[in-house]
Motif scaffolding. Structure first.
Motif, PDB file in Angstrom:
ATOM      1  N   ALA A   1      25.865  52.021  33.882  1.00 54.75           N
ATOM      2  CA  ALA A   1      26.854  51.763  32.831  1.00 54.75           C
ATOM      3  C   ALA A   1      28.286  51.902  33.341  1.00 54.75           C
ATOM      4  O   ALA A   1      29.236  51.787  32.566  1.00 54.75           O
ATOM      5  CB  ALA A   1      26.631  52.721  31.660  1.00 54.75           C
ATOM      6  N   MET A   2      28.438  52.138  34.646  1.00 55.29           N
ATOM      7  CA  MET A   2      29.776  52.290  35.204  1.00 55.29           C
ATOM      8  C   MET A   2      30.582  51.008  35.023  1.00 55.29           C
ATOM      9  O   MET A   2      30.121  49.914  35.324  1.00 55.29           O
ATOM     10  CB  MET A   2      29.686  52.638  36.689  1.00 55.29           C
ATOM     11  CG  MET A   2      31.025  52.653  37.421  1.00 55.29           C
ATOM     12  SD  MET A   2      32.164  53.915  36.798  1.00 55.29           S
ATOM     13  CE  MET A   2      31.384  55.407  37.424  1.00 55.29           C
ATOM     14  N   THR A   3      31.785  51.147  34.507  1.00 52.28           N
ATOM     15  CA  THR A   3      32.686  50.019  34.297  1.00 52.28           C
ATOM     16  C   THR A   3      34.028  50.332  34.943  1.00 52.28           C
ATOM     17  O   THR A   3      34.274  51.458  35.400  1.00 52.28           O
ATOM     18  CB  THR A   3      32.906  49.762  32.801  1.00 52.28           C
ATOM     19  OG1 THR A   3      33.539  50.923  32.224  1.00 52.28           O
ATOM     20  CG2 THR A   3      31.590  49.483  32.087  1.00 52.28           C
ATOM     21  N   ALA A   4      34.904  49.344  34.968  1.00 55.54           N
ATOM     22  CA  ALA A   4      36.242  49.555  35.518  1.00 55.54           C
ATOM     23  C   ALA A   4      36.990  50.616  34.709  1.00 55.54           C
ATOM     24  O   ALA A   4      37.745  51.415  35.271  1.00 55.54           O
ATOM     25  CB  ALA A   4      37.016  48.243  35.532  1.00 55.54           C
ATOM     26  N   ASP A   5      36.782  50.639  33.403  1.00 55.46           N
ATOM     27  CA  ASP A   5      37.446  51.642  32.563  1.00 55.46           C
ATOM     28  C   ASP A   5      37.013  53.053  32.957  1.00 55.46           C
ATOM     29  O   ASP A   5      37.849  53.963  33.080  1.00 55.46           O
ATOM     30  CB  ASP A   5      37.116  51.405  31.087  1.00 55.46           C
ATOM     31  CG  ASP A   5      37.822  50.178  30.526  1.00 55.46           C
ATOM     32  OD1 ASP A   5      38.562  49.523  31.293  1.00 55.46           O
ATOM     33  OD2 ASP A   5      37.639  49.883  29.337  1.00 55.46           O
TER      34      ASP A   5
END
Length: 214
Positions: free
Chosen positions: A170-174
Motif C-alpha cells: 500500500a506504499m504510495t508517494a504520499d
C-alpha cells in the motif's frame, strides 16, 4: 546497465521484436570484454552488472555502449524500440559488513535506476577517479551526467525509505513523503530533479526492480 525492450507481438512480422533485447545484450557484453570488464553477477532479465579495475575503462565502455545503442536506435528498424540506462559507481571490493562488491554494486544499481532514458550516470567518486587516471570529458555531455555528493545523499535516503517498506504493497508517494518528513510537493520536486520522473513512477520503478507488486 538496464535495458527495457519492446517484446509485444500482435502480427507475425513482429517476432523480430523478440531478438532486439538479446542483440543489445550481446553488444554490451562485447564492449565489457573489450574494456577488460568482468561480470559480477549472472545476467537476469534486463540487467547486466560488470566490474572494472580502472574507472576510466568503465566510463569509456559505458560511452561506447551508449553510442552503439543510440546508433541502432537511430536506424529505421522499428524493432529497436528500447530504453537503456547505465549507472557507474566505485567502491571497495570487500568490506567488513558486506559480501564481495556488495556496497559498490548496490550504489551502481541505485544510480542506474536514477539515470534518465539512454543516459550514462556517474557517481561523484567515479568522476574524481577518472580525472586522477587522466580521463577526458566526453564530447556528448548531454548524454552523460555526474552526480553531486549531496544528490547521492538524497538518493540514499530515498532508496532506504522505499526498500525498508517493500513488503508494504500500500506504499504510495504520499506515504513515502511522510516517512521522509517531507511534503508531497517537496518529494515530487526532489524526485523530478533527480530522475525526471514523478515520485509515483519512481516508486513503481524501484518496486518493479525488486520484483514486488507496484
Amino acid at each position: 546497465a538496464n535495458i527495457q525492450g519492446n517484446t509485444d507481438i500482435s502480427r507475425p512480422d513482429e517476432y523480430k521484436n523478440l531478438r532486439v533485447p538479446g542483440e543489445a545484450k550481446r553488444l554490451i557484453v562485447s564492449a565489457v570484454l573489450k574494456y577488460k570488464g568482468r561480470f559480477a553477477a549472472p545476467m537476469r532479465d534486463d540487467n547486466i552488472v560488470a566490474v572494472f579495475d580502472a574507472s576510466i575503462d568503465a566510463v569509456q565502455c559505458a560511452m561506447e555502449i551508449q553510442r552503439e545503442l543510440l546508433t541502432r536506435l537511430s536506424d529505421e528498424d522499428d524493432a529497436w524500440n528500447i530504453v537503456f540506462r547505465i549507472g557507474l559507481s566505485a567502491g571497495q571490493p570487500l568490506t567488513e559488513t558486506s559480501d564481495f562488491f556488495e556496497e559498490a554494486l548496490r550504489l551502481a544499481h541505485r544510480i542506474c535506476n536514477i539515470a534518465g532514458e539512454n543516459q550514462v550516470l556517474l557517481s561523484s567518486l567515479i568522476h574524481e577517479l577518472c580525472q586522477g587516471e587522466g580521463g577526458t570529458e566526453p564530447k556528448e555531455k548531454f548524454l552523460l551526467r555526474i552526480l553531486r555528493p549531496d544528490e547521492e545523499g538524497t538518493i540514499a535516503k530515498l532508496f532506504n525509505a522505499i526498500e525498508s517498506h517493500l513488503q508494504d504493497e500500500a506504499m504510495t508517494a504520499d506515504r513515502l513523503a511522510s516517512n521522509l518528513n517531507m511534503t508531497v510537493q517537496d518529494l515530487e520536486t526532489t524526485v523530478k530533479s533527480l530522475t525526471g520522473r514523478s515520485a509515483e513512477d519512481f516508486l513503481k520503478t524501484v518496486r518493479r526492480e525488486k520484483r514486488l507488486p507496484a
